[in-house]
Design a protein around this motif. Sequence first.
Motif, PDB file in Angstrom:
ATOM      1  N   VAL A 106       0.850  -1.186   0.000  1.00 35.91           N
ATOM      2  CA  VAL A 106       0.000   0.000   0.000  1.00 35.91           C
ATOM      3  C   VAL A 106       0.890   1.241   0.000  1.00 35.91           C
ATOM      4  O   VAL A 106       1.790   1.365   0.825  1.00 35.91           O
ATOM      5  N   VAL A 107       0.641   2.145  -0.955  1.00 32.04           N
ATOM      6  CA  VAL A 107       1.344   3.422  -1.019  1.00 32.04           C
ATOM      7  C   VAL A 107       0.272   4.504  -1.023  1.00 32.04           C
ATOM      8  O   VAL A 107      -0.654   4.467  -1.827  1.00 32.04           O
ATOM      9  N   ILE A 108       0.388   5.456  -0.103  1.00 32.21           N
ATOM     10  CA  ILE A 108      -0.627   6.492   0.056  1.00 32.21           C
ATOM     11  C   ILE A 108       0.003   7.847  -0.211  1.00 32.21           C
ATOM     12  O   ILE A 108       0.950   8.243   0.466  1.00 32.21           O
ATOM     13  N   ASN A 109      -0.530   8.550  -1.220  1.00 28.63           N
ATOM     14  CA  ASN A 109       0.009   9.845  -1.649  1.00 28.63           C
ATOM     15  C   ASN A 109       1.511   9.778  -1.894  1.00 28.63           C
ATOM     16  O   ASN A 109       2.256  10.673  -1.524  1.00 28.63           O
ATOM     17  N   GLY A 110       1.961   8.678  -2.485  1.00 22.47           N
ATOM     18  CA  GLY A 110       3.372   8.512  -2.819  1.00 22.47           C
ATOM     19  C   GLY A 110       4.249   8.056  -1.678  1.00 22.47           C
ATOM     20  O   GLY A 110       5.454   7.892  -1.845  1.00 22.47           O
ATOM     21  N   TYR A 154       4.311   3.833   3.890  1.00 23.41           N
ATOM     22  CA  TYR A 154       4.482   3.872   5.339  1.00 23.41           C
ATOM     23  C   TYR A 154       5.072   2.545   5.812  1.00 23.41           C
ATOM     24  O   TYR A 154       4.700   1.480   5.320  1.00 23.41           O
ATOM     25  N   ASP A 155       5.974   2.622   6.766  1.00 25.30           N
ATOM     26  CA  ASP A 155       6.640   1.424   7.278  1.00 25.30           C
ATOM     27  C   ASP A 155       5.759   0.765   8.334  1.00 25.30           C
ATOM     28  O   ASP A 155       6.044   0.792   9.523  1.00 25.30           O
ATOM     29  N   CYS A 156       4.650   0.214   7.856  1.00 22.62           N
ATOM     30  CA  CYS A 156       3.701  -0.499   8.705  1.00 22.62           C
ATOM     31  C   CYS A 156       3.487  -1.880   8.096  1.00 22.62           C
ATOM     32  O   CYS A 156       3.794  -2.105   6.931  1.00 22.62           O
ATOM     33  N   ILE A 157       2.970  -2.771   8.881  1.00 22.13           N
ATOM     34  CA  ILE A 157       2.645  -4.096   8.374  1.00 22.13           C
ATOM     35  C   ILE A 157       1.240  -4.040   7.774  1.00 22.13           C
ATOM     36  O   ILE A 157       0.287  -3.629   8.438  1.00 22.13           O
ATOM     37  N   CYS A 158       1.131  -4.419   6.522  1.00 19.93           N
ATOM     38  CA  CYS A 158      -0.167  -4.510   5.849  1.00 19.93           C
ATOM     39  C   CYS A 158      -0.508  -5.989   5.820  1.00 19.93           C
ATOM     40  O   CYS A 158       0.079  -6.749   5.057  1.00 19.93           O
ATOM     41  N   PHE A 184      -0.874  -2.851  10.815  1.00 22.14           N
ATOM     42  CA  PHE A 184      -0.361  -3.079  12.166  1.00 22.14           C
ATOM     43  C   PHE A 184       0.949  -2.314  12.310  1.00 22.14           C
ATOM     44  O   PHE A 184       1.700  -2.174  11.338  1.00 22.14           O
ATOM     45  N   PRO A 185       1.250  -1.838  13.531  1.00 21.42           N
ATOM     46  CA  PRO A 185       2.521  -1.136  13.723  1.00 21.42           C
ATOM     47  C   PRO A 185       3.692  -2.112  13.656  1.00 21.42           C
ATOM     48  O   PRO A 185       3.613  -3.225  14.168  1.00 21.42           O
ATOM     49  N   ARG A 186       4.750  -1.682  13.006  1.00 22.31           N
ATOM     50  CA  ARG A 186       5.986  -2.468  12.974  1.00 22.31           C
ATOM     51  C   ARG A 186       6.773  -2.103  14.235  1.00 22.31           C
ATOM     52  O   ARG A 186       6.829  -0.939  14.610  1.00 22.31           O
ATOM     53  N   GLU A 237       5.467   5.193  15.774  1.00 19.78           N
ATOM     54  CA  GLU A 237       5.166   6.598  15.476  1.00 19.78           C
ATOM     55  C   GLU A 237       4.712   6.757  14.019  1.00 19.78           C
ATOM     56  O   GLU A 237       3.785   7.512  13.727  1.00 19.78           O
ATOM     57  N   GLU A 238       5.338   6.024  13.114  1.00 22.85           N
ATOM     58  CA  GLU A 238       4.947   6.085  11.704  1.00 22.85           C
ATOM     59  C   GLU A 238       3.537   5.513  11.507  1.00 22.85           C
ATOM     60  O   GLU A 238       2.746   6.028  10.732  1.00 22.85           O
ATOM     61  N   TYR A 239       3.232   4.447  12.225  1.00 22.35           N
ATOM     62  CA  TYR A 239       1.891   3.855  12.222  1.00 22.35           C
ATOM     63  C   TYR A 239       0.859   4.888  12.682  1.00 22.35           C
ATOM     64  O   TYR A 239      -0.184   5.060  12.065  1.00 22.35           O
ATOM     65  N   GLU A 240       1.179   5.592  13.759  1.00 24.16           N
ATOM     66  CA  GLU A 240       0.269   6.616  14.296  1.00 24.16           C
ATOM     67  C   GLU A 240       0.114   7.775  13.314  1.00 24.16           C
ATOM     68  O   GLU A 240      -0.986   8.319  13.150  1.00 24.16           O
TER      69      GLU A 240
END
Length: 128
Positions: free
Chosen positions: A4-8, A11-15, A54-56, A61-64
């Motif tokens: 998943v890429v959002i607005n380019g 995010y370093d999260c678990i999809c 899910f937060p990695r 903080e990136e997840y939030e």
Amino acid sequence: MNYVVINGIAYDCICSKITESWEKLYTENTGRATNGVMQLDPIGTYFYHNVEFFPRTGKEEEYEQLYQFLAIPRKEGIKVSLCDGQTTIEHECYVSKAEREVAIIKNGTKVKWKGFTAKFTQVAPDIL
């Protein structure tokens, strides 16, 4: 591959899960004629994606930041790229809903989240 890429931004999260569905929308001109035959006047097919994040570990903080970014009301859609089979698809979407659940609360102040699910809805139909 970034799922998943959002607005380019990837995010370093678990999809962990992407669920795709679609809905055909019709104008108010759709209805039954006097002979009983349904007259259809389609607007198009809109795709919906429920994405579970899910937060990695170490990247909470990136997840939030992602959660808060998606919560912002907008007058225009955001570009979202999602994996689709072995490739990706890109839509302009809005997020109509997100939901998350607390995993644990430490000392009454530190909250750890299990993850959240966001519903991405296309701004314009894919198939006219």
